[in-house]
Write a protein that holds these residues in place. Sequence first.
Motif, mmCIF file in Angstrom:
data_model
loop_
_atom_site.group_PDB
_atom_site.id
_atom_site.type_symbol
_atom_site.label_atom_id
_atom_site.label_comp_id
_atom_site.label_asym_id
_atom_site.label_seq_id
_atom_site.Cartn_x
_atom_site.Cartn_y
_atom_site.Cartn_z
ATOM 1 N N ASP A 1 2.349 -10.198 8.772
ATOM 2 C CA ASP A 1 2.707 -10.914 7.547
ATOM 3 C C ASP A 1 2.159 -10.220 6.300
ATOM 4 O OD1 ASP A 1 0.028 -11.459 7.843
ATOM 5 O OD2 ASP A 1 0.227 -13.631 7.689
ATOM 6 N N ALA A 2 1.701 -8.984 6.449
ATOM 7 C CA ALA A 2 1.201 -8.230 5.293
ATOM 8 C C ALA A 2 2.343 -7.995 4.314
ATOM 9 C CB ALA A 2 0.610 -6.893 5.746
ATOM 10 N N ALA A 3 1.989 -7.844 3.057
ATOM 11 C CA ALA A 3 2.990 -7.579 2.025
ATOM 12 C C ALA A 3 3.796 -6.332 2.390
ATOM 13 C CB ALA A 3 2.307 -7.387 0.674
ATOM 14 N N LEU A 4 5.044 -6.299 1.984
ATOM 15 C CA LEU A 4 5.925 -5.179 2.310
ATOM 16 C C LEU A 4 5.337 -3.847 1.850
ATOM 17 C CD1 LEU A 4 8.579 -4.135 3.468
ATOM 18 C CD2 LEU A 4 9.641 -4.627 1.241
ATOM 19 N N ALA A 5 4.789 -3.811 0.651
ATOM 20 C CA ALA A 5 4.208 -2.559 0.148
ATOM 21 C C ALA A 5 3.073 -2.081 1.042
ATOM 22 C CB ALA A 5 3.708 -2.737 -1.283
ATOM 23 N N VAL A 6 2.291 -3.009 1.576
ATOM 24 C CA VAL A 6 1.179 -2.665 2.464
ATOM 25 C C VAL A 6 1.720 -2.107 3.777
ATOM 26 C CG1 VAL A 6 -0.802 -3.560 3.753
ATOM 27 C CG2 VAL A 6 -0.352 -4.379 1.429
ATOM 28 N N ARG A 7 2.698 -2.776 4.343
ATOM 29 C CA ARG A 7 3.271 -2.309 5.616
ATOM 30 C C ARG A 7 3.892 -0.926 5.462
ATOM 31 N NH1 ARG A 7 5.805 -7.609 5.739
ATOM 32 N NH2 ARG A 7 7.785 -6.502 5.646
ATOM 33 N N LEU A 8 4.657 -0.749 4.400
ATOM 34 C CA LEU A 8 5.308 0.546 4.167
ATOM 35 C C LEU A 8 4.283 1.642 3.876
ATOM 36 C CD1 LEU A 8 8.307 -0.605 1.932
ATOM 37 C CD2 LEU A 8 8.378 0.029 4.370
ATOM 38 N N GLY A 9 3.327 1.321 3.013
ATOM 39 C CA GLY A 9 2.311 2.309 2.645
ATOM 40 C C GLY A 9 1.466 2.741 3.826
ATOM 41 N N PHE A 10 1.099 1.792 4.677
ATOM 42 C CA PHE A 10 0.256 2.111 5.831
ATOM 43 C C PHE A 10 1.017 2.992 6.821
ATOM 44 C CE2 PHE A 10 -3.534 -0.043 8.132
ATOM 45 C CZ PHE A 10 -3.959 1.180 8.625
ATOM 46 N N GLU A 11 2.271 2.650 7.084
ATOM 47 C CA GLU A 11 3.061 3.488 7.996
ATOM 48 C C GLU A 11 3.261 4.885 7.412
ATOM 49 O OE1 GLU A 11 7.210 3.608 10.585
ATOM 50 O OE2 GLU A 11 6.822 1.859 9.314
ATOM 51 N N PHE A 12 3.489 4.967 6.117
ATOM 52 C CA PHE A 12 3.634 6.258 5.440
ATOM 53 C C PHE A 12 2.353 7.078 5.598
ATOM 54 C CE2 PHE A 12 3.871 8.998 1.638
ATOM 55 C CZ PHE A 12 5.173 9.472 1.731
ATOM 56 N N LEU A 13 1.207 6.430 5.444
ATOM 57 C CA LEU A 13 -0.090 7.091 5.641
ATOM 58 C C LEU A 13 -0.184 7.658 7.058
ATOM 59 C CD1 LEU A 13 -3.593 6.143 4.624
ATOM 60 C CD2 LEU A 13 -3.098 6.050 7.052
ATOM 61 N N ILE A 14 0.189 6.870 8.047
ATOM 62 C CA ILE A 14 0.097 7.305 9.434
ATOM 63 C C ILE A 14 1.023 8.493 9.685
ATOM 64 C CG2 ILE A 14 0.599 6.632 11.824
ATOM 65 C CD1 ILE A 14 -0.312 3.735 10.951
ATOM 66 N N LEU A 15 2.253 8.407 9.221
ATOM 67 C CA LEU A 15 3.234 9.459 9.484
ATOM 68 C C LEU A 15 2.939 10.769 8.759
ATOM 69 C CD1 LEU A 15 6.497 7.339 9.431
ATOM 70 C CD2 LEU A 15 5.363 8.346 11.427
ATOM 71 N N THR A 16 2.306 10.689 7.613
ATOM 72 C CA THR A 16 2.007 11.902 6.847
ATOM 73 C C THR A 16 0.611 12.427 7.115
ATOM 74 O OG1 THR A 16 1.269 10.606 4.936
ATOM 75 C CG2 THR A 16 3.604 11.306 4.966
ATOM 76 N N ALA A 17 -0.215 11.664 7.844
ATOM 77 C CA ALA A 17 -1.612 12.024 8.110
ATOM 78 C C ALA A 17 -2.369 12.268 6.801
ATOM 79 C CB ALA A 17 -1.709 13.247 9.033
ATOM 80 N N ALA A 18 -1.976 11.530 5.784
ATOM 81 C CA ALA A 18 -2.594 11.667 4.459
ATOM 82 C C ALA A 18 -3.834 10.783 4.359
ATOM 83 C CB ALA A 18 -1.593 11.275 3.374
ATOM 84 N N ARG A 19 -4.646 11.080 3.361
ATOM 85 C CA ARG A 19 -5.807 10.244 3.072
ATOM 86 C C ARG A 19 -5.345 8.988 2.325
ATOM 87 N NH1 ARG A 19 -7.454 15.550 2.377
ATOM 88 N NH2 ARG A 19 -9.251 16.122 3.669
ATOM 89 N N THR A 20 -6.116 7.934 2.451
ATOM 90 C CA THR A 20 -5.763 6.660 1.833
ATOM 91 C C THR A 20 -5.512 6.799 0.335
ATOM 92 O OG1 THR A 20 -7.105 5.515 3.493
ATOM 93 C CG2 THR A 20 -6.522 4.267 1.526
ATOM 94 N N GLY A 21 -6.412 7.463 -0.370
ATOM 95 C CA GLY A 21 -6.262 7.612 -1.815
ATOM 96 C C GLY A 21 -5.014 8.367 -2.215
ATOM 97 N N GLU A 22 -4.604 9.325 -1.390
ATOM 98 C CA GLU A 22 -3.380 10.076 -1.680
ATOM 99 C C GLU A 22 -2.174 9.155 -1.627
ATOM 100 O OE1 GLU A 22 -3.317 13.256 1.201
ATOM 101 O OE2 GLU A 22 -5.346 13.866 0.665
ATOM 102 N N VAL A 23 -2.114 8.300 -0.594
ATOM 103 C CA VAL A 23 -0.983 7.383 -0.434
ATOM 104 C C VAL A 23 -1.020 6.303 -1.503
ATOM 105 C CG1 VAL A 23 0.061 5.651 1.094
ATOM 106 C CG2 VAL A 23 -0.720 7.845 2.031
ATOM 107 N N LEU A 24 -2.180 5.701 -1.727
ATOM 108 C CA LEU A 24 -2.271 4.630 -2.720
ATOM 109 C C LEU A 24 -1.906 5.125 -4.111
ATOM 110 C CD1 LEU A 24 -5.543 2.803 -1.586
ATOM 111 C CD2 LEU A 24 -3.159 2.205 -1.064
ATOM 112 N N GLY A 25 -2.217 6.360 -4.409
ATOM 113 C CA GLY A 25 -1.938 6.912 -5.729
ATOM 114 C C GLY A 25 -0.588 7.579 -5.864
ATOM 115 N N ALA A 26 0.221 7.558 -4.794
ATOM 116 C CA ALA A 26 1.519 8.240 -4.826
ATOM 117 C C ALA A 26 2.413 7.676 -5.924
ATOM 118 C CB ALA A 26 2.205 8.117 -3.467
#
Length: 186
Positions: free
Chosen positions: A34-59
């Motif tokens: 039930d996480a917000a859509l932006a959270v679900r999308l951002g987290f999966e994007f982080l996993i798939l790109t193997a990026a650091r959290t700050g890189e994804v959050l600041g995209a």
Amino acid sequence: MDRGLPKHRKAKDHQAALAYGEVPGFVNALQASDAALAVRLGFEFLILTAARTGEVLGATWDEIDLDEKIWTVPAARMKAQRVNRVPLTDRCMAILREARQLGDNGIVFPGRSSQKPLSNMAFLMVLRRTQVEATAHGFRSAFRDWAAETTNHPREVCEMALAHTVENKVEAAYRRGTGARSLAMG
């Protein structure tokens, strides 16, 4: 002449991580959460790109080239202070198409206010609610294990995919490219 072994570097604490075989199950749970859509999308994007959290959050959208399927993270936002070009998989592109519906204020994964990105706590809260004993950063470790154990890519390629710096000063002097990360878990 008193020469011993090189000075031993103190090991840093490792981030808690899932085994790479557990990552698909986590992604399924994430998508069903039930996480917000932006959270679900951002987290999966982080996993798939193997990026650091700050890189994804600041995209931001100006970092994304949808035609070339490349995410260019500016040096100022990278730990190594070097531009990083991340190739985007078809699933990453689908995530970005869905994220585009969240608003067009320049931020790819907006927080509660469309004017600001998600907070650093967003992914942590998902992990807590799903009772997963890992950190967002730990998914980079899962990626590295997956790359080492299931692919034939050289170590150097796997390290580049994580945007790690070359510690050998001589090798670093010759490796000046802005090579794109080219691996994706899946």
